[in-house]
Design a protein around this motif. Sequence first.
Motif, PDB file in Angstrom:
ATOM      1  N   PHE A  48      29.882   5.072   5.268  1.00  0.00           N
ATOM      2  CA  PHE A  48      30.168   6.027   6.356  1.00  0.00           C
ATOM      3  C   PHE A  48      31.360   6.893   5.942  1.00  0.00           C
ATOM      4  CE2 PHE A  48      27.735   2.955   8.859  1.00  0.00           C
ATOM      5  CZ  PHE A  48      26.936   3.817   9.576  1.00  0.00           C
ATOM      6  N   GLY A  49      31.413   8.102   6.519  1.00  0.00           N
ATOM      7  CA  GLY A  49      32.515   9.018   6.164  1.00  0.00           C
ATOM      8  C   GLY A  49      32.348   9.580   4.770  1.00  0.00           C
ATOM      9  N   ALA A  50      31.091   9.650   4.303  1.00  0.00           N
ATOM     10  CA  ALA A  50      30.802  10.020   2.908  1.00  0.00           C
ATOM     11  C   ALA A  50      31.271  11.430   2.549  1.00  0.00           C
ATOM     12  CB  ALA A  50      29.299   9.892   2.653  1.00  0.00           C
ATOM     13  N   ASP A  53      24.120   9.808  12.992  1.00  0.00           N
ATOM     14  CA  ASP A  53      25.173  10.450  13.791  1.00  0.00           C
ATOM     15  C   ASP A  53      25.775   9.386  14.693  1.00  0.00           C
ATOM     16  OD1 ASP A  53      26.756  11.794  15.599  1.00  0.00           O
ATOM     17  OD2 ASP A  53      25.392  13.505  15.790  1.00  0.00           O
ATOM     18  N   LEU A  54      27.035   9.066  14.446  1.00  0.00           N
ATOM     19  CA  LEU A  54      27.669   7.965  15.179  1.00  0.00           C
ATOM     20  C   LEU A  54      27.941   8.293  16.649  1.00  0.00           C
ATOM     21  CD1 LEU A  54      30.094   6.587  12.458  1.00  0.00           C
ATOM     22  CD2 LEU A  54      28.004   5.533  13.320  1.00  0.00           C
ATOM     23  N   ASP A  55      27.774   9.550  17.031  1.00  0.00           N
ATOM     24  CA  ASP A  55      27.936   9.893  18.453  1.00  0.00           C
ATOM     25  C   ASP A  55      26.667   9.576  19.247  1.00  0.00           C
ATOM     26  OD1 ASP A  55      30.549  10.801  18.386  1.00  0.00           O
ATOM     27  OD2 ASP A  55      29.928  12.757  17.610  1.00  0.00           O
ATOM     28  N   LYS A  56      25.564   9.348  18.559  1.00  0.00           N
ATOM     29  CA  LYS A  56      24.269   9.186  19.251  1.00  0.00           C
ATOM     30  C   LYS A  56      24.130   7.900  20.071  1.00  0.00           C
ATOM     31  CE  LYS A  56      22.124  13.032  18.388  1.00  0.00           C
ATOM     32  NZ  LYS A  56      21.416  13.449  17.194  1.00  0.00           N
ATOM     33  N   GLY A  83      36.253   8.844  12.486  1.00  0.00           N
ATOM     34  CA  GLY A  83      37.162   9.995  12.462  1.00  0.00           C
ATOM     35  C   GLY A  83      38.340   9.840  13.420  1.00  0.00           C
ATOM     36  N   TYR A  84      39.070  10.923  13.614  1.00  0.00           N
ATOM     37  CA  TYR A  84      40.299  10.924  14.412  1.00  0.00           C
ATOM     38  C   TYR A  84      39.955  11.180  15.880  1.00  0.00           C
ATOM     39  CZ  TYR A  84      42.434  11.077   9.803  1.00  0.00           C
ATOM     40  OH  TYR A  84      42.807  10.780   8.517  1.00  0.00           O
ATOM     41  N   ASN A  85      39.334  10.156  16.511  1.00  0.00           N
ATOM     42  CA  ASN A  85      38.775  10.334  17.838  1.00  0.00           C
ATOM     43  C   ASN A  85      38.653   8.975  18.527  1.00  0.00           C
ATOM     44  OD1 ASN A  85      36.646  10.871  19.907  1.00  0.00           O
ATOM     45  ND2 ASN A  85      36.660  12.867  18.892  1.00  0.00           N
ATOM     46  N   ALA A 104      33.583   3.103  20.425  1.00  0.00           N
ATOM     47  CA  ALA A 104      32.152   2.952  20.725  1.00  0.00           C
ATOM     48  C   ALA A 104      31.325   3.037  19.437  1.00  0.00           C
ATOM     49  CB  ALA A 104      31.722   4.038  21.711  1.00  0.00           C
ATOM     50  N   GLN A 105      31.742   3.924  18.511  1.00  0.00           N
ATOM     51  CA  GLN A 105      30.993   4.094  17.256  1.00  0.00           C
ATOM     52  C   GLN A 105      31.027   2.817  16.418  1.00  0.00           C
ATOM     53  OE1 GLN A 105      33.012   7.428  15.485  1.00  0.00           O
ATOM     54  NE2 GLN A 105      31.909   8.939  16.707  1.00  0.00           N
ATOM     55  N   SER A 106      32.217   2.237  16.284  1.00  0.00           N
ATOM     56  CA  SER A 106      32.347   1.044  15.436  1.00  0.00           C
ATOM     57  C   SER A 106      31.612  -0.140  16.046  1.00  0.00           C
ATOM     58  CB  SER A 106      33.824   0.700  15.237  1.00  0.00           C
ATOM     59  OG  SER A 106      34.504   1.798  14.695  1.00  0.00           O
ATOM     60  N   TRP A 118      43.576  -0.068  18.602  1.00  0.00           N
ATOM     61  CA  TRP A 118      42.107   0.110  18.628  1.00  0.00           C
ATOM     62  C   TRP A 118      41.501  -0.367  17.307  1.00  0.00           C
ATOM     63  CZ3 TRP A 118      42.209   5.997  20.222  1.00  0.00           C
ATOM     64  CH2 TRP A 118      42.682   6.106  21.548  1.00  0.00           C
ATOM     65  N   HIS A 119      42.151   0.029  16.190  1.00  0.00           N
ATOM     66  CA  HIS A 119      41.633  -0.421  14.885  1.00  0.00           C
ATOM     67  C   HIS A 119      41.630  -1.946  14.808  1.00  0.00           C
ATOM     68  CE1 HIS A 119      40.611   3.028  12.477  1.00  0.00           C
ATOM     69  NE2 HIS A 119      41.772   3.610  12.589  1.00  0.00           N
ATOM     70  N   GLN A 120      42.693  -2.567  15.339  1.00  0.00           N
ATOM     71  CA  GLN A 120      42.767  -4.035  15.282  1.00  0.00           C
ATOM     72  C   GLN A 120      41.712  -4.677  16.188  1.00  0.00           C
ATOM     73  OE1 GLN A 120      46.869  -5.118  15.991  1.00  0.00           O
ATOM     74  NE2 GLN A 120      47.545  -4.184  14.074  1.00  0.00           N
TER      75      GLN A 120
HETATM   76  N1  LIG Z   1      45.697  10.291   7.886  1.00  0.00           N
HETATM   77  C1  LIG Z   1      46.370   9.168   7.750  1.00  0.00           C
HETATM   78  O1  LIG Z   1      47.547   9.173   7.321  1.00  0.00           O
HETATM   79  C2  LIG Z   1      45.719   7.847   8.093  1.00  0.00           C
HETATM   80  C3  LIG Z   1      46.445   6.669   7.855  1.00  0.00           C
HETATM   81  C4  LIG Z   1      45.844   5.443   8.140  1.00  0.00           C
HETATM   82  C5  LIG Z   1      44.541   5.381   8.601  1.00  0.00           C
HETATM   83  N2  LIG Z   1      43.853   6.552   8.839  1.00  0.00           N
HETATM   84  C6  LIG Z   1      42.457   6.418   9.330  1.00  0.00           C
HETATM   85  O2  LIG Z   1      41.591   7.107   8.431  1.00  0.00           O
HETATM   86  C7  LIG Z   1      40.363   7.389   9.119  1.00  0.00           C
HETATM   87  C8  LIG Z   1      39.896   8.781   8.738  1.00  0.00           C
HETATM   88  O3  LIG Z   1      39.700   8.826   7.351  1.00  0.00           O
HETATM   89  P1  LIG Z   1      39.602  10.217   6.518  1.00  0.00           P
HETATM   90  O4  LIG Z   1      40.896  10.977   6.647  1.00  0.00           O
HETATM   91  O5  LIG Z   1      39.041   9.922   5.162  1.00  0.00           O
HETATM   92  O6  LIG Z   1      38.539  10.990   7.402  1.00  0.00           O
HETATM   93  P2  LIG Z   1      38.059  12.491   7.244  1.00  0.00           P
HETATM   94  O7  LIG Z   1      38.399  13.062   5.910  1.00  0.00           O
HETATM   95  O8  LIG Z   1      38.507  13.236   8.491  1.00  0.00           O
HETATM   96  O9  LIG Z   1      36.493  12.280   7.313  1.00  0.00           O
HETATM   97  C9  LIG Z   1      35.854  11.742   8.464  1.00  0.00           C
HETATM   98  C10 LIG Z   1      34.452  11.353   8.041  1.00  0.00           C
HETATM   99  O10 LIG Z   1      33.774  10.743   9.154  1.00  0.00           O
HETATM  100  C11 LIG Z   1      32.561  11.447   9.392  1.00  0.00           C
HETATM  101  N3  LIG Z   1      32.256  11.455  10.811  1.00  0.00           N
HETATM  102  C12 LIG Z   1      33.062  11.852  11.821  1.00  0.00           C
HETATM  103  N4  LIG Z   1      32.406  11.766  12.988  1.00  0.00           N
HETATM  104  C13 LIG Z   1      31.144  11.314  12.702  1.00  0.00           C
HETATM  105  C14 LIG Z   1      29.997  11.031  13.471  1.00  0.00           C
HETATM  106  N5  LIG Z   1      29.999  11.213  14.792  1.00  0.00           N
HETATM  107  N6  LIG Z   1      28.881  10.588  12.844  1.00  0.00           N
HETATM  108  C15 LIG Z   1      28.876  10.416  11.515  1.00  0.00           C
HETATM  109  N7  LIG Z   1      29.936  10.668  10.717  1.00  0.00           N
HETATM  110  C16 LIG Z   1      31.054  11.117  11.312  1.00  0.00           C
HETATM  111  C17 LIG Z   1      32.831  12.869   8.902  1.00  0.00           C
HETATM  112  O11 LIG Z   1      31.603  13.528   8.685  1.00  0.00           O
HETATM  113  P3  LIG Z   1      31.439  15.136   8.825  1.00  0.00           P
HETATM  114  O12 LIG Z   1      31.702  15.707   7.455  1.00  0.00           O
HETATM  115  O13 LIG Z   1      30.026  15.314   9.246  1.00  0.00           O
HETATM  116  O14 LIG Z   1      32.438  15.592   9.851  1.00  0.00           O
HETATM  117  C18 LIG Z   1      33.622  12.570   7.619  1.00  0.00           C
HETATM  118  O15 LIG Z   1      32.749  12.202   6.580  1.00  0.00           O
HETATM  119  C19 LIG Z   1      40.666   7.212  10.626  1.00  0.00           C
HETATM  120  O16 LIG Z   1      40.077   6.006  11.065  1.00  0.00           O
HETATM  121  C20 LIG Z   1      42.199   7.078  10.672  1.00  0.00           C
HETATM  122  O17 LIG Z   1      42.629   6.282  11.767  1.00  0.00           O
HETATM  123  C21 LIG Z   1      44.404   7.765   8.575  1.00  0.00           C
END
Ligand SMILES: NC(=O)c1ccc[n+]([C@@H]2O[C@H](COP(=O)([O-])OP(=O)(O)OC[C@H]3O[C@@H](n4cnc5c(N)ncnc54)[C@H](OP(=O)(O)O)[C@@H]3O)[C@@H](O)[C@H]2O)c1
Length: 301
Positions: free
Chosen positions: A12-14, A58-61, A85-87, A92-94, A127-129
Amino acid sequence: MNTNNKPNVLIFGATGKIGRVLIERLNQASDVNLIAAVRSPEKAAPLKTQKIETRIIDLDKPEQYGLSAIQPALVGINRIFLLTGYNVSMLAQSKAVIYAAKNVGVSHIVHLGAYAKDDTTVAHLAWHQMIEIYLQHSGIGYTHLRPNWFMQNLLGYGGRDNQNAGVITQYIGDALVSWIDCDDIAKVAAAILRSPEQHNGKTYPLAVEAHTMQAVSEIFTEVVGQPFRYEPHSPEEFLKIVLEAGADPAYMKCVYNVFTRTREGSVTEAADVFNTVEQITGHRPTSLREFAQKHKPELAY
Ligand SMILES: NC(=O)c1ccc[n+]([C@@H]2O[C@H](COP(=O)([O-])OP(=O)(O)OC[C@H]3O[C@@H](n4cnc5c(N)ncnc54)[C@H](OP(=O)(O)O)[C@@H]3O)[C@@H](O)[C@H]2O)c1
C-alpha cells in the motif's frame, strides 16, 4: 496471479515517498512476487509499464461499501505493507485492511506507524498505536515500524520553484528532533517483507540522527554551497496554511499539537535515536549530510 511458490507481497502507498522506493527494491528481489496496490487505473499505468503487477484498491471505499470493496483484491496475498495517508480515515482504512486480510488468510502485515512512547497522548500517534494493537489482536503475524521525522519533509523548503529558496520554515522553535531518510524506511520494510518470521511480533523505532532546525540549515549551507537559514514560525501559522490548502483538519490539529509540544519540550522522546536500520538491513543509515548530498539538485536554488 503468479503460480510459482514465492509469497505474494502487496504494497500500500506504492505511489508515495516510502512506497515508491519499496517497490523499486522488491522489484529487484527474486524471492517474492511483488504486487502494488493503487487506487485507480491511472495510478497503475506507470507501474504496469515497468511490468509490476497492480491491484486497484481504494482504501476510502470500505467506509461507503463495506469490506467487499477491498477483500476480493486481497485474495492470494501472503504479506502486506500497510501505509495510509495524512488523514483520520487511516483508522477506518487500516481496520478494513486488517479485517479483510484476516478473512483471506494473509500471514504477515508490516505496519507503517510513527514514533512515540507507548504512553503518548498525541492523538494521531495514539491512532497509529491503536492500529498496532488491533493488528496484534487479529492474530496475523506483524511488525510495527515507528519512524520519527522524515528527512524528506525538508525537501519542501528547497527547490527551484520555491520563492523563498534558502529559507527553511518550521514550527518547533529551537527543539532537537530525530530524523530518518524514507529510503532507509523502505529498505527496512523490504528486508522484513522478505523474511517476516525473524521480525514477527517486533516493534522497530526508526530515527538515526537528532538535529535542531538551525543545525539542519547549517548542514544544507555547507553541502549545497548556498546559504540556508532557519525561519521559525508559529504552529498557529502552520495550521492556517495547511487547512487553507485543504488538508484534513482532524489529522493536522494533531500535527499542530506535535509542533506546539515539541517547541515547549513536553514530547520527551522527540530526539531519541536508534541503531535499528543497521540492525535490520546490515547497512549504516543515511545521515542528514548524506541526504542533503543526495538531494543537492532539489535543494539548490
Ligand atoms: N512525515 C513524517 O515526518 C512522518 C513521520 C512518521 C510517520 N509518518 C507517517 O507516514 C505515513 C505517510 O507516509 P508517506 O509520507 O510515504 O505518504 P505519502 O508520500 O503521502 O503517500 C501516501 C500514499 O498512500 C496512498 N493513499 C492515500 N490515500 C489512499 C486511499 N484512499 N486509497 C489507496 N491509497 C491511498 C497514496 O496514493 P495516491 O498516490 O493515489 O494519493 C500514496 O501512495 C502516515 O501514516 C504518517 O503518519 C510520517
